[in-house]
Design an enzyme around this catalytic site. Sequence first.
Site, PDB file in Angstrom:
ATOM      1  N   ASP A   1       5.856   9.915   1.958  1.00 37.23           N
ATOM      2  CA  ASP A   1       5.469   9.622   0.572  1.00 37.23           C
ATOM      3  C   ASP A   1       6.333  10.428  -0.397  1.00 37.23           C
ATOM      4  OD1 ASP A   1       3.423   7.823   1.261  1.00 37.23           O
ATOM      5  OD2 ASP A   1       2.123   8.575  -0.340  1.00 37.23           O
TER       6      ASP A   1
ATOM      7  N   ASP B   1       7.293  22.910   5.634  1.00 33.89           N
ATOM      8  CA  ASP B   1       7.191  23.296   4.222  1.00 33.89           C
ATOM      9  C   ASP B   1       8.572  23.430   3.593  1.00 33.89           C
ATOM     10  OD1 ASP B   1       7.206  25.278   6.178  1.00 33.89           O
ATOM     11  OD2 ASP B   1       5.985  26.704   5.074  1.00 33.89           O
TER      12      ASP B   1
ATOM     13  N   ASP C   1       3.416  11.280   7.584  1.00 34.48           N
ATOM     14  CA  ASP C   1       2.651  10.585   6.545  1.00 34.48           C
ATOM     15  C   ASP C   1       2.960  11.212   5.185  1.00 34.48           C
ATOM     16  OD1 ASP C   1       0.794   9.006   5.287  1.00 34.48           O
ATOM     17  OD2 ASP C   1      -0.967  10.007   6.103  1.00 34.48           O
TER      18      ASP C   1
ATOM     19  N   TYR D   1      -4.405  12.822  13.542  1.00 36.17           N
ATOM     20  CA  TYR D   1      -5.078  11.572  13.177  1.00 36.17           C
ATOM     21  C   TYR D   1      -5.772  10.911  14.369  1.00 36.17           C
ATOM     22  CZ  TYR D   1      -2.509  11.773   8.724  1.00 36.17           C
ATOM     23  OH  TYR D   1      -2.003  12.158   7.506  1.00 36.17           O
TER      24      TYR D   1
ATOM     25  N   LYS E   1       6.084  23.133  12.570  1.00 40.63           N
ATOM     26  CA  LYS E   1       5.395  24.273  11.939  1.00 40.63           C
ATOM     27  C   LYS E   1       5.072  25.270  13.040  1.00 40.63           C
ATOM     28  CE  LYS E   1       3.373  26.277   8.399  1.00 40.63           C
ATOM     29  NZ  LYS E   1       4.174  26.891   7.312  1.00 40.63           N
TER      30      LYS E   1
HETATM   31  P1  NAD Z   1      -0.742   4.067  -2.940  1.00 37.41           P
HETATM   32  O1  NAD Z   1       0.404   4.236  -2.009  1.00 37.41           O
HETATM   33  O2  NAD Z   1      -1.484   2.803  -2.865  1.00 37.41           O
HETATM   34  O3  NAD Z   1      -0.236   4.258  -4.446  1.00 37.41           O
HETATM   35  C1  NAD Z   1       0.371   5.466  -4.912  1.00 37.41           C
HETATM   36  C2  NAD Z   1       1.145   5.142  -6.203  1.00 37.41           C
HETATM   37  O4  NAD Z   1       2.294   4.356  -5.873  1.00 37.41           O
HETATM   38  C3  NAD Z   1       0.322   4.322  -7.199  1.00 37.41           C
HETATM   39  O5  NAD Z   1       0.629   4.739  -8.495  1.00 37.41           O
HETATM   40  C4  NAD Z   1       0.810   2.887  -6.987  1.00 37.41           C
HETATM   41  O6  NAD Z   1       0.707   2.073  -8.128  1.00 37.41           O
HETATM   42  C5  NAD Z   1       2.272   3.126  -6.596  1.00 37.41           C
HETATM   43  N1  NAD Z   1       2.772   2.069  -5.708  1.00 37.41           N
HETATM   44  C6  NAD Z   1       2.543   1.937  -4.380  1.00 37.41           C
HETATM   45  N2  NAD Z   1       3.159   0.850  -3.907  1.00 37.41           N
HETATM   46  C7  NAD Z   1       3.785   0.273  -4.942  1.00 37.41           C
HETATM   47  C8  NAD Z   1       4.591  -0.885  -5.090  1.00 37.41           C
HETATM   48  N3  NAD Z   1       4.891  -1.693  -4.045  1.00 37.41           N
HETATM   49  N4  NAD Z   1       5.067  -1.190  -6.326  1.00 37.41           N
HETATM   50  C9  NAD Z   1       4.821  -0.405  -7.365  1.00 37.41           C
HETATM   51  N5  NAD Z   1       4.073   0.717  -7.302  1.00 37.41           N
HETATM   52  C10 NAD Z   1       3.556   1.048  -6.098  1.00 37.41           C
HETATM   53  O7  NAD Z   1      -1.685   5.311  -2.692  1.00 37.41           O
HETATM   54  P2  NAD Z   1      -3.217   5.540  -3.105  1.00 37.41           P
HETATM   55  O8  NAD Z   1      -3.467   5.004  -4.486  1.00 37.41           O
HETATM   56  O9  NAD Z   1      -3.458   6.956  -2.840  1.00 37.41           O
HETATM   57  O10 NAD Z   1      -4.037   4.683  -2.059  1.00 37.41           O
HETATM   58  C11 NAD Z   1      -4.631   3.428  -2.328  1.00 37.41           C
HETATM   59  C12 NAD Z   1      -5.290   2.903  -1.074  1.00 37.41           C
HETATM   60  O11 NAD Z   1      -4.295   2.616  -0.071  1.00 37.41           O
HETATM   61  C13 NAD Z   1      -6.237   3.916  -0.422  1.00 37.41           C
HETATM   62  O12 NAD Z   1      -7.392   3.236  -0.016  1.00 37.41           O
HETATM   63  C14 NAD Z   1      -5.462   4.425   0.786  1.00 37.41           C
HETATM   64  O13 NAD Z   1      -6.332   4.846   1.802  1.00 37.41           O
HETATM   65  C15 NAD Z   1      -4.680   3.194   1.169  1.00 37.41           C
HETATM   66  N6  NAD Z   1      -3.451   3.413   1.984  1.00 37.41           N
HETATM   67  C16 NAD Z   1      -3.144   2.454   2.907  1.00 37.41           C
HETATM   68  C17 NAD Z   1      -1.969   2.552   3.639  1.00 37.41           C
HETATM   69  C18 NAD Z   1      -1.622   1.464   4.632  1.00 37.41           C
HETATM   70  O14 NAD Z   1      -2.129   0.355   4.541  1.00 37.41           O
HETATM   71  N7  NAD Z   1      -0.738   1.726   5.601  1.00 37.41           N
HETATM   72  C19 NAD Z   1      -1.095   3.626   3.402  1.00 37.41           C
HETATM   73  C20 NAD Z   1      -1.424   4.551   2.417  1.00 37.41           C
HETATM   74  C21 NAD Z   1      -2.608   4.447   1.706  1.00 37.41           C
END
Ligand code: NAD
Length: 367
Positions: A256, A228, A252, A146, A196
């Site tokens: 998740d 993996d 990262d 990154y 890895k």
């Molecule tokens: P996301 O983590 O926002 O969501 C993934 C899934 O998890 C979705 O279904 C969402 O509804 C659910 N979710 C996440 N947090 C939740 C909570 N607190 N309560 C209930 N449900 C929750 O991932 P995405 O949709 O792939 O990304 C959305 C945006 O966020 C993108 O623009 C991405 O780049 C950004 N992002 C930011 C960060 C950060 O600020 N550190 C981290 C990851 C992704």
Amino acid sequence: MTSYKIALLDGDGIGPEIMAEAVKVLELVGERNNINFELTYGSFGACAYFEHGHAFPEQTKALCDSADAILKGPIGLSHEESKKIPLDMQPERGALLPMRRRYNTFANFRPVFLPKGLAHFSPLKPSIIGEGINFIIIRELVGGLYFGSKETGINEHGKRFVKESLEYDEDQIARIAQVAFETAMKRKKVLHNIHKSNVLKSSVLWNEVIDEIGQDYPEVEIKHILVDAAATYLCLNPGQFDVMVMENMFGDILSDQAGGILGSLGLMPSACIGPDKAYYEPSHGSAPDIAGRSIANPYSMIGSVAMMLEMSFKMEKEAKNCWHAMQSVFSQGYSTPDLSKPGVDVRMIDTQSFGNLVVNELAKLEC
Ligand code: NAD
């Protein structure tokens, strides 16, 4: 009266909704401990770009520079909406990575916790969850792919190409290794090193340095696992893990997945620690799919407050109280919609109600 300045960057999507609940908790903690938390909001992420023309505006940098700690909500837009922002100003490239670089927050702590009594939140079978899920991911946060050099262009065959490099030096690995071993010493003295090395030379160096630093911690057992395979074990036997250490991108992705085995990313807070500054944020993104509907789970944001209390302000007891208050709410049968599963009887609550119930529970606990 002790006073702490906290920069609140509520961010995009569900950020402001879950930040509001975290602020309720912070205000109560301040009140009952006679601490003045000076809370100042700053603009950060896509909202900042639309308002100020920059995802990490100068005034936000100044606010963060002068803060004792930073509490950050998630940032980002949906895939389609992101296209409205130039590539280098999109929230991660324009704000998040620059913040990590500015404060050199190399150590990212991501606790993954689900007690046995809440096993119904997880998609895993109770037999796999056993006595509960309880481990911590230590992710290197300012190196690797990154942060490596990047190049794009047209190659000699007239084709578009991209080159991104995964870079670490031994000092960068050694400092995160020390953090991981120190964490393992406070827990079960077992460290899973995720790598890895069968493919990546960066992992060969990573593993060498982990083993070298490990010599200073003879009580800690080191277990090297390919990334993996680790992904599989997270689903099949998460109970084997206690402390996991890994480079930036692996962290990262696996964190998740860790949120997935708990049942929701909404259960994933984190702390990002540098030599002089720390910021605290949920591990997840801005969840544009549920933003503005009061159904986001604020546990990740309140958990980030608990980590801030412990790690920046040394308020260990009050940090434990925050965790305890959140677990109590769940134990009483309440659930936010992200955690509900078909066939499981829960009392469904919205974002604000979860925050209010946590505040009520916290007020009952001795500080
Ligand atoms: P996301 O983590 O926002 O969501 C993934 C899934 O998890 C979705 O279904 C969402 O509804 C659910 N979710 C996440 N947090 C939740 C909570 N607190 N309560 C209930 N449900 C929750 O991932 P995405 O949709 O792939 O990304 C959305 C945006 O966020 C993108 O623009 C991405 O780049 C950004 N992002 C930011 C960060 C950060 O600020 N550190 C981290 C990851 C992704």
